[in-house]
Design an enzyme around this catalytic site. Sequence first.
Site, PDB file in Angstrom:
ATOM      1  CG  ASP A  51     -13.020  -4.756  14.796  1.00 51.99           C
ATOM      2  OD1 ASP A  51     -13.805  -5.676  14.525  1.00 51.99           O
ATOM      3  OD2 ASP A  51     -13.361  -3.571  14.800  1.00 51.99           O
TER       4      ASP A  51
ATOM      5  CG  ASP B  81      -7.284   0.273  11.806  1.00 54.05           C
ATOM      6  OD1 ASP B  81      -8.478   0.611  11.910  1.00 54.05           O
ATOM      7  OD2 ASP B  81      -6.567   0.026  12.792  1.00 54.05           O
TER       8      ASP B  81
ATOM      9  CB  CYS C 169      -2.560  13.179  -6.364  1.00 55.12           C
ATOM     10  SG  CYS C 169      -3.407  11.626  -6.013  1.00 55.12           S
TER      11      CYS C 169
ATOM     12  CB  CYS D 130      -5.840   9.194  -7.007  1.00 58.11           C
ATOM     13  SG  CYS D 130      -6.794  10.719  -6.778  1.00 58.11           S
TER      14      CYS D 130
ATOM     15  CB  CYS E 120      -5.703  13.999  -8.561  1.00 60.92           C
ATOM     16  SG  CYS E 120      -6.136  14.448  -6.869  1.00 60.92           S
TER      17      CYS E 120
ATOM     18  CG  HIS F   5      -7.236  12.747  -3.120  1.00 61.88           C
ATOM     19  ND1 HIS F   5      -6.096  12.835  -3.885  1.00 61.88           N
ATOM     20  CD2 HIS F   5      -6.950  13.374  -1.953  1.00 61.88           C
ATOM     21  CE1 HIS F   5      -5.169  13.494  -3.217  1.00 61.88           C
ATOM     22  NE2 HIS F   5      -5.658  13.839  -2.043  1.00 61.88           N
TER      23      HIS F   5
END
Length: 394
Positions: free
Chosen positions: A92, A276, A314, A316, A319, A358
Amino acid sequence: MLKFDLIKTDPDSHARRGTLTLNHGVVQTPIFMPVGTYGTVKGVMPRSLHDMGAQIILGNTFHLWMRPGLDIMQSFGGLHQFEQWDKPILTDSGGFQVWSLGAMRKISEEGVKFASPVNGDKLFMSPEVSMQIQTILNSDIVMQLDECTPYWQGEKGSGHITTEAEARVSMELSRRWALRSKNEFERLQNPNALFGIVQGGMFEHLRQESLEALVEMDFPGYAVGGVSVGEPKELMLQIMAHTPHRLPQHKPRYLMGVGTPEDLVEGVAQGVDMFDCVMPTRNARNGTIFTRYGDLKIRNARYKADPQPLDPSCGCYACAGSSGVSWDDGGRDGFSRAYLHHLDRCGEMLGPMLTTVHNLHYYLNLMREVRESLEAGQFSALRARFKSERARGV
């Protein structure tokens, strides 16, 4: 360098599937970009970002200018080598952070004078300075310096909602700064890509004026700024419905600082390619978890003995563990809600690390599912299913 290829568009909305080629790699869009303010996505190892499918991350021009400073950054050849990230980075301009300083800063036509929040030094940020900093950072996508138009002027309780006249003055300043940013970017012969930022507050005709002026300047890509700055959700959705799809079809469109999973899916439908937000990481550190079936508050006592992972669907690491097999598919290698509740109650740092993994995985996977639905011509069905599943509740 920037090349944007439009692969497919959705006949029932403004949604599009594309690829964005940058100096450090190719990004599949629509995409969510994790925020790495100080050169790190808080609590996440770079390898974990790769594993969860992060394709591009953010860095913060203002904060990296303050610490570690430009001498250090230059000695490493830019932000990629400094933080050991070999994929694209977007920085930015520093405008939002300077705006956030409130009474500590003074805005003029030339730029912004402010006191460093680190050591009190008197500093000056201008479009030219921002371009110089971002050139040293060597980010793949550079943002123009703009003035973030607030929804509310002054202190809550004693101020007022930004008027049309105030929004116009702010938008026109950002427009002039866009041209100065572009001129300096070109003077520096920066090999990366510069985005212009549409401003105009909550006024659609001002947004249109800003958009048309920026398109005339012919930036490689465009962002919609000045949303999610304290306005009611319905006004944010109104700007989201108005502005993105009016930007050039053949260039990438970025909605800055937004938002919830629902905002992302709606943003895609309105023609946004890039998002974002600090929400998945910040909320994870505060115990709020995003799942396919709604949000979960891990601090709630109901999870004290719950053997399930955060999201049974999930894959990930939090998880599904190392196997990557979700609970719903028979996997039992993930961490239980009971364990994560315990870590949170004890203040153990592993807790927010796992919840952050997660939440980011959830956002990135949601965008992957959106891309696949667009490729298959099934985006409308995905929107309906997403809404139904999120409303079901954990």
